[in-house]
Scaffold this motif. Structure first.
Motif, PDB file in Angstrom:
ATOM      1  N   SER A 142      -7.160   4.913   3.158  1.00  0.00           N
ATOM      2  CA  SER A 142      -6.014   4.176   2.975  1.00  0.00           C
ATOM      3  C   SER A 142      -6.283   2.947   2.663  1.00  0.00           C
ATOM      4  O   SER A 142      -5.433   1.876   2.125  1.00  0.00           O
ATOM      5  CB  SER A 142      -4.965   4.345   3.797  1.00  0.00           C
ATOM      6  OG  SER A 142      -5.157   3.675   4.873  1.00  0.00           O
ATOM      7  N   VAL A 143      -7.526   2.323   3.166  1.00  0.00           N
ATOM      8  CA  VAL A 143      -7.811   0.844   3.299  1.00  0.00           C
ATOM      9  C   VAL A 143      -8.875   0.562   2.075  1.00  0.00           C
ATOM     10  O   VAL A 143      -8.842  -0.402   1.355  1.00  0.00           O
ATOM     11  CB  VAL A 143      -8.653   0.331   4.507  1.00  0.00           C
ATOM     12  CG1 VAL A 143      -8.964  -1.113   4.451  1.00  0.00           C
ATOM     13  CG2 VAL A 143      -7.241   0.691   5.724  1.00  0.00           C
ATOM     14  N   GLY A 144     -10.052   1.425   1.619  1.00  0.00           N
ATOM     15  CA  GLY A 144     -10.931   1.015   1.156  1.00  0.00           C
ATOM     16  C   GLY A 144     -11.081   1.303  -0.448  1.00  0.00           C
ATOM     17  O   GLY A 144     -10.037   1.625  -0.924  1.00  0.00           O
ATOM     18  N   MET A 145     -12.105   1.562  -0.717  1.00  0.00           N
ATOM     19  CA  MET A 145     -12.379   1.972  -2.472  1.00  0.00           C
ATOM     20  C   MET A 145     -12.522   3.543  -2.284  1.00  0.00           C
ATOM     21  O   MET A 145     -13.048   4.020  -1.459  1.00  0.00           O
ATOM     22  CB  MET A 145     -13.524   1.464  -2.827  1.00  0.00           C
ATOM     23  CG  MET A 145     -13.517  -0.132  -3.053  1.00  0.00           C
ATOM     24  SD  MET A 145     -12.558  -0.639  -4.372  1.00  0.00           S
ATOM     25  CE  MET A 145     -13.818  -0.016  -5.863  1.00  0.00           C
ATOM     26  N   PRO A 146     -12.238   4.261  -3.427  1.00  0.00           N
ATOM     27  CA  PRO A 146     -11.712   3.725  -4.637  1.00  0.00           C
ATOM     28  C   PRO A 146     -10.009   3.495  -4.834  1.00  0.00           C
ATOM     29  O   PRO A 146      -9.665   2.887  -5.734  1.00  0.00           O
ATOM     30  CB  PRO A 146     -12.296   4.554  -5.613  1.00  0.00           C
ATOM     31  CG  PRO A 146     -12.068   5.934  -4.934  1.00  0.00           C
ATOM     32  CD  PRO A 146     -12.447   5.641  -3.519  1.00  0.00           C
ATOM     33  N   PHE A 147      -9.293   4.189  -3.788  1.00  0.00           N
ATOM     34  CA  PHE A 147      -7.781   4.240  -3.973  1.00  0.00           C
ATOM     35  C   PHE A 147      -6.943   3.374  -2.791  1.00  0.00           C
ATOM     36  O   PHE A 147      -5.695   3.528  -2.845  1.00  0.00           O
ATOM     37  CB  PHE A 147      -7.508   5.648  -4.028  1.00  0.00           C
ATOM     38  CG  PHE A 147      -8.133   6.347  -5.176  1.00  0.00           C
ATOM     39  CD1 PHE A 147      -8.271   5.816  -6.502  1.00  0.00           C
ATOM     40  CD2 PHE A 147      -8.802   7.540  -4.838  1.00  0.00           C
ATOM     41  CE1 PHE A 147      -8.558   6.671  -7.483  1.00  0.00           C
ATOM     42  CE2 PHE A 147      -9.517   8.221  -5.587  1.00  0.00           C
ATOM     43  CZ  PHE A 147      -9.622   7.787  -7.229  1.00  0.00           C
ATOM     44  N   GLY A 148      -7.732   2.759  -1.977  1.00  0.00           N
ATOM     45  CA  GLY A 148      -6.896   1.908  -0.772  1.00  0.00           C
ATOM     46  C   GLY A 148      -6.512   0.719  -1.068  1.00  0.00           C
ATOM     47  O   GLY A 148      -6.452   0.330  -2.258  1.00  0.00           O
ATOM     48  N   ILE A 149      -5.912   0.048  -0.287  1.00  0.00           N
ATOM     49  CA  ILE A 149      -5.347  -1.236  -0.365  1.00  0.00           C
ATOM     50  C   ILE A 149      -6.249  -2.165  -0.746  1.00  0.00           C
ATOM     51  O   ILE A 149      -5.922  -3.370  -1.446  1.00  0.00           O
ATOM     52  CB  ILE A 149      -4.642  -1.623   0.948  1.00  0.00           C
ATOM     53  CG1 ILE A 149      -5.461  -1.941   2.089  1.00  0.00           C
ATOM     54  CG2 ILE A 149      -3.314  -0.817   0.998  1.00  0.00           C
ATOM     55  CD1 ILE A 149      -4.643  -2.329   3.356  1.00  0.00           C
ATOM     56  N   VAL A 150      -7.546  -2.009  -0.433  1.00  0.00           N
ATOM     57  CA  VAL A 150      -8.702  -3.162  -1.086  1.00  0.00           C
ATOM     58  C   VAL A 150      -8.766  -3.037  -2.530  1.00  0.00           C
ATOM     59  O   VAL A 150      -8.631  -4.025  -3.238  1.00  0.00           O
ATOM     60  CB  VAL A 150      -9.897  -3.005  -0.279  1.00  0.00           C
ATOM     61  CG1 VAL A 150     -10.988  -3.940  -1.277  1.00  0.00           C
ATOM     62  CG2 VAL A 150      -9.750  -3.400   1.073  1.00  0.00           C
ATOM     63  N   ALA A 151      -8.546  -1.584  -3.081  1.00  0.00           N
ATOM     64  CA  ALA A 151      -8.704  -1.394  -4.394  1.00  0.00           C
ATOM     65  C   ALA A 151      -7.318  -2.149  -5.079  1.00  0.00           C
ATOM     66  O   ALA A 151      -7.663  -2.833  -6.136  1.00  0.00           O
ATOM     67  CB  ALA A 151      -8.855   0.045  -4.641  1.00  0.00           C
ATOM     68  N   GLY A 152      -6.280  -1.761  -4.355  1.00  0.00           N
ATOM     69  CA  GLY A 152      -5.089  -2.379  -5.004  1.00  0.00           C
ATOM     70  C   GLY A 152      -4.965  -3.811  -5.209  1.00  0.00           C
ATOM     71  O   GLY A 152      -4.681  -4.096  -6.200  1.00  0.00           O
ATOM     72  N   GLN A 153      -5.392  -4.319  -4.168  1.00  0.00           N
ATOM     73  CA  GLN A 153      -5.662  -6.036  -4.175  1.00  0.00           C
ATOM     74  C   GLN A 153      -6.439  -6.374  -5.408  1.00  0.00           C
ATOM     75  O   GLN A 153      -6.429  -7.285  -6.291  1.00  0.00           O
ATOM     76  CB  GLN A 153      -6.361  -6.399  -3.094  1.00  0.00           C
ATOM     77  CG  GLN A 153      -6.065  -7.996  -2.855  1.00  0.00           C
ATOM     78  CD  GLN A 153      -4.797  -8.811  -2.862  1.00  0.00           C
ATOM     79  OE1 GLN A 153      -3.791  -7.935  -2.135  1.00  0.00           O
ATOM     80  NE2 GLN A 153      -4.280  -9.917  -3.591  1.00  0.00           N
ATOM     81  N   ALA A 154      -7.851  -5.612  -5.603  1.00  0.00           N
ATOM     82  CA  ALA A 154      -8.834  -5.880  -6.779  1.00  0.00           C
ATOM     83  C   ALA A 154      -8.093  -5.757  -8.253  1.00  0.00           C
ATOM     84  O   ALA A 154      -8.566  -6.322  -8.884  1.00  0.00           O
ATOM     85  CB  ALA A 154     -10.033  -4.985  -6.490  1.00  0.00           C
ATOM     86  N   TRP A 155      -7.118  -4.691  -8.350  1.00  0.00           N
ATOM     87  CA  TRP A 155      -6.795  -4.579  -9.449  1.00  0.00           C
ATOM     88  C   TRP A 155      -6.046  -5.956 -10.173  1.00  0.00           C
ATOM     89  O   TRP A 155      -5.952  -6.032 -11.206  1.00  0.00           O
ATOM     90  CB  TRP A 155      -5.726  -3.324  -9.467  1.00  0.00           C
ATOM     91  CG  TRP A 155      -6.375  -2.169  -9.717  1.00  0.00           C
ATOM     92  CD1 TRP A 155      -6.391  -1.057  -8.849  1.00  0.00           C
ATOM     93  CD2 TRP A 155      -7.213  -1.456 -10.688  1.00  0.00           C
ATOM     94  NE1 TRP A 155      -6.821   0.007  -9.031  1.00  0.00           N
ATOM     95  CE2 TRP A 155      -7.530  -0.394 -10.320  1.00  0.00           C
ATOM     96  CE3 TRP A 155      -7.741  -2.092 -11.748  1.00  0.00           C
ATOM     97  CZ2 TRP A 155      -8.383   0.561 -11.023  1.00  0.00           C
ATOM     98  CZ3 TRP A 155      -8.248  -1.358 -12.707  1.00  0.00           C
ATOM     99  CH2 TRP A 155      -8.856  -0.015 -12.437  1.00  0.00           C
ATOM    100  N   GLU A 156      -5.497  -6.757  -9.092  1.00  0.00           N
ATOM    101  CA  GLU A 156      -4.968  -7.827  -9.572  1.00  0.00           C
ATOM    102  C   GLU A 156      -5.818  -8.894 -10.340  1.00  0.00           C
ATOM    103  O   GLU A 156      -5.593  -9.918 -11.009  1.00  0.00           O
ATOM    104  CB  GLU A 156      -4.474  -8.468  -8.640  1.00  0.00           C
ATOM    105  CG  GLU A 156      -3.009  -7.858  -8.006  1.00  0.00           C
ATOM    106  CD  GLU A 156      -2.308  -8.549  -6.523  1.00  0.00           C
ATOM    107  OE1 GLU A 156      -2.858  -9.653  -6.393  1.00  0.00           O
ATOM    108  OE2 GLU A 156      -1.512  -8.288  -6.071  1.00  0.00           O
ATOM    109  N   SER A 157      -6.970  -8.828 -10.014  1.00  0.00           N
ATOM    110  CA  SER A 157      -8.229  -9.371 -10.660  1.00  0.00           C
ATOM    111  C   SER A 157      -8.611  -8.695 -12.279  1.00  0.00           C
ATOM    112  O   SER A 157      -9.759  -9.372 -12.528  1.00  0.00           O
ATOM    113  CB  SER A 157      -9.510  -9.719  -9.859  1.00  0.00           C
ATOM    114  OG  SER A 157      -9.016 -10.248  -8.809  1.00  0.00           O
ATOM    115  N   GLU A 158      -8.182  -7.704 -12.489  1.00  0.00           N
ATOM    116  CA  GLU A 158      -8.792  -6.916 -13.793  1.00  0.00           C
ATOM    117  C   GLU A 158      -7.649  -7.394 -14.831  1.00  0.00           C
ATOM    118  O   GLU A 158      -6.486  -7.681 -14.493  1.00  0.00           O
ATOM    119  CB  GLU A 158      -8.539  -5.437 -13.473  1.00  0.00           C
ATOM    120  CG  GLU A 158      -9.564  -4.887 -12.619  1.00  0.00           C
ATOM    121  CD  GLU A 158     -10.758  -4.888 -13.014  1.00  0.00           C
ATOM    122  OE1 GLU A 158     -11.084  -4.974 -14.156  1.00  0.00           O
ATOM    123  OE2 GLU A 158     -11.917  -5.156 -11.897  1.00  0.00           O
TER     124      GLU A 158
END
Length: 289
Positions: A142-158
């Motif tokens: 739930s935290v890491g890659m590819p579908f966790g909250i870190v990935a969610g935060q990273a989508w804001e940079s895409e």
């Protein structure tokens, strides 16, 4: 024991472990500032509600899972508020961690809370060793890659991203951990509970988008209008308020219907519909109900 009290006691115990003799006092204070006083504790309460609905009798593993999820949520808020992301001055009605303690300690506080979440889960779920590996994997995903909250935060940079995929990672991941983790802690098959968490998480994010447009910052304890200011994806901006409310209604209905067969299904369904009303500004509740 009252659910909220159990959550608060477990969180306080975890922070007390981190504040042991020899700990850097500034970092310890920043971590506690991030966790207490808390918000609605929606994710840990959902975790315990699912465990109860599944017929759990011993709630030690569920409480540990719930606390670990809340610690991860608090860590995500600390990092989300940083100048490199939202640069938010206020969180839960008080200065955000980087405003109160400085940016270096805020970064370290978020990092330390992530580690503490897994320490707490390992320490308190050790009484159920046959479930611990499943719980650690559930929370870790739930935290890491590819579908966790870190990935969610990273989508804001895409440059481009699907709104539902963004919501599913940034917000839905921890809600899915709450439902899957609650079922796993109760000793039942947990995979069928993922859909419920994802639907509730997406609904919560849609409601948060609505609050960012129509909410009262004093009531929310944080600034509003941040999505527009940061050019961030938002259901309210994409669909309009009425469209976002329709989307919220649909998601809550789908969440309620997705509950797997269990002893407490009816009670859990009623709780989800009741909690949904707390997602919105009071003047919009009658519209979404």
């Amino acid at each position: 024991m009252d659910v909220v009290m159990r959550i608060e006691q477990t969180l306080d115990g975890a922070l007390s472990e981190a504040e042991g003799a020899g700990a850097p006092p500034g970092l310890a204070a920043a971590m506690r500032h991030a966790v207490f006083p808390g918000g609605a504790r929606i994710r840990p309460r959902l975790c315990l509600a699912v465990a109860r609905a599944c017929g759990a009798e011993d709630f030690s593993a569920a409480a540990a899972t719930a606390a670990s999820i809340e610690l991860l949520h608090c860590a995500s808020l600390v990092h989300d508020d940083l100048p490199c992301f939202d640069d938010a001055p206020v969180r839960r009605g008080k200065p955000s961690v980087h405003r109160a303690f400085g940016e270096p300690l805020a970064v370290l506080a978020g990092d330390a809370l992530i580690v503490l979440a897994f320490e707490t889960l390992a320490r308190h779920a050790a009484a159920c060793p046959e479930r611990l590996a499943t719980l650690l994997l559930c929370v870790g995903r739930s935290v890491g890659m590819p579908f966790g909250i870190v990935a969610g935060q990273a989508w804001e940079s895409e440059p481009r991203v699907d709104l539902a995929r963004y919501h599913r990672a940034k917000t839905g991941a921890l809600f899915a951990a709450a439902t899957v983790g609650g079922a796993a802690a109760a000793g039942v098959e947990s995979a069928p509970w993922r859909c419920l968490g994802e639907k509730i998480g997406e609904a919560f994010q849609v409601a948060d988008d609505i609050r960012d447009v129509a909410g009262d910052p004093d009531e929310l304890g944080k600034p509003v209008g941040r999505d527009a200011a940061l050019g961030r994806m938002s259901a309210a901006r994409e669909l309009g308020i009425d469209g976002a409310l329709d989307r919220l209604d649909l998601l809550i209905g789908e969440a309620a219907e997705s509950i797997p067969r269990c002893p407490g299904a009816a009670e859990l369904r009623a709780l989800i519909r009741l909690e949904a009303q707390r997602f919105l500004p009071k003047e919009l509740v009658r519209v979404a109900a």
